[in-house]
Design an enzyme around this catalytic site. Sequence first.
Site, mmCIF file in Angstrom:
data_model
loop_
_atom_site.group_PDB
_atom_site.id
_atom_site.type_symbol
_atom_site.label_atom_id
_atom_site.label_comp_id
_atom_site.label_asym_id
_atom_site.label_seq_id
_atom_site.Cartn_x
_atom_site.Cartn_y
_atom_site.Cartn_z
ATOM 1 N N TYR A 1 45.750 47.132 35.369
ATOM 2 C CA TYR A 1 45.605 45.792 35.950
ATOM 3 C C TYR A 1 44.218 45.619 36.591
ATOM 4 O O TYR A 1 43.567 44.587 36.404
ATOM 5 C CB TYR A 1 46.720 45.600 36.993
ATOM 6 N N LYS B 1 41.401 42.925 35.490
ATOM 7 C CA LYS B 1 40.949 41.909 36.446
ATOM 8 C C LYS B 1 39.452 42.032 36.734
ATOM 9 O O LYS B 1 38.765 41.030 36.943
ATOM 10 C CB LYS B 1 41.769 41.996 37.736
#
EC number: 1.1.1.100
Lengths: 246, 79
Positions: A153, A157
Amino acid sequence: MTTSMQGQVALVTGASRGIGKAIALQLAEQGVTVIGTATTEKGADAISGYLSGKGEGIALNVTQEDSINAALKHIDETYGQLDILVNNAGVTKDNLLMRMKDEEWDTVMDTNLKSVYRLSKGVMRGMMKRRSGRIINISSVVGTTGNPGQANYCAAKAGLVGFTKALAKEIAARGITVNCVSPGFIDTDMTKSLTEDQKQAIFANIPASRLGQPEEIAAAVVFLASPGAAYITGETIHVNGGMAMV
Amino acid sequence: MSTIEERVKKIIIEQLGVKEEEVKPEASFENDLGADSLDTVELVMALEEEFETEIPDEEAEKIKTVQSAIDYVTNHAND
């Protein structure tokens, strides 16, 4: 320069709940026609419901090129333009790297990063021709700070921030801005899945001593989408209660 | 009805903001007509629309001069 967003058309991915829903609602309040996406027809119906005539919900799988093409075709045929793209859809598949499966890595990369590449590319022609457009990518504070158990993640991001800067430079001269909004810990279903220990550790690092609200992210998105933000591009606005000042 | 050559030249003049006399067959978009890479992409987009055709990326990359644009359209246009 006009200051109204009345009559503009926005696509917001992942709009059935949480931050995406707040963004869709606030854009609709500004007079923007909002197409919100959900992964299921049921979710799409819920979006149509809360938008109550100010747009519609559609089913979209952001990891499927065909699904994206169909959605963009529908928007083009129905509305004839797209002024604002908000890439909000995202998932987490947390695991320590030593235990992480390829599937967990790939799912997060496809949903959170590759989808942004595909959608941004898909809307580019229309925005280039009109010499205007806004692309707003929802990143995350953990893309800047890192977070154990979220290597996938965090990578996705952080990847969005680099993507945003590169694309911003490519198309700034065409009147299109590309920016990120980077939420801290926001009160959504996604953060509800954090363990109590994780939450306590996070709270100790938030000067504002509270979770943020989805509406507080939406406000930053609406600002970046507004005519007044025309000279801001390649930027990341951090909305995190002071948790990370960068 | 204008010829393909005239229509291509008109698009080049509009897209790149250059004068008609600059649009010589051998003129390179980037080296002679002041286009950057994104201008060239937009020029191809405009050609696609004018001639209602889709130019594949690998073909688009070869369209670098006025003559190469005219040649491509002449060989591929629907009309």
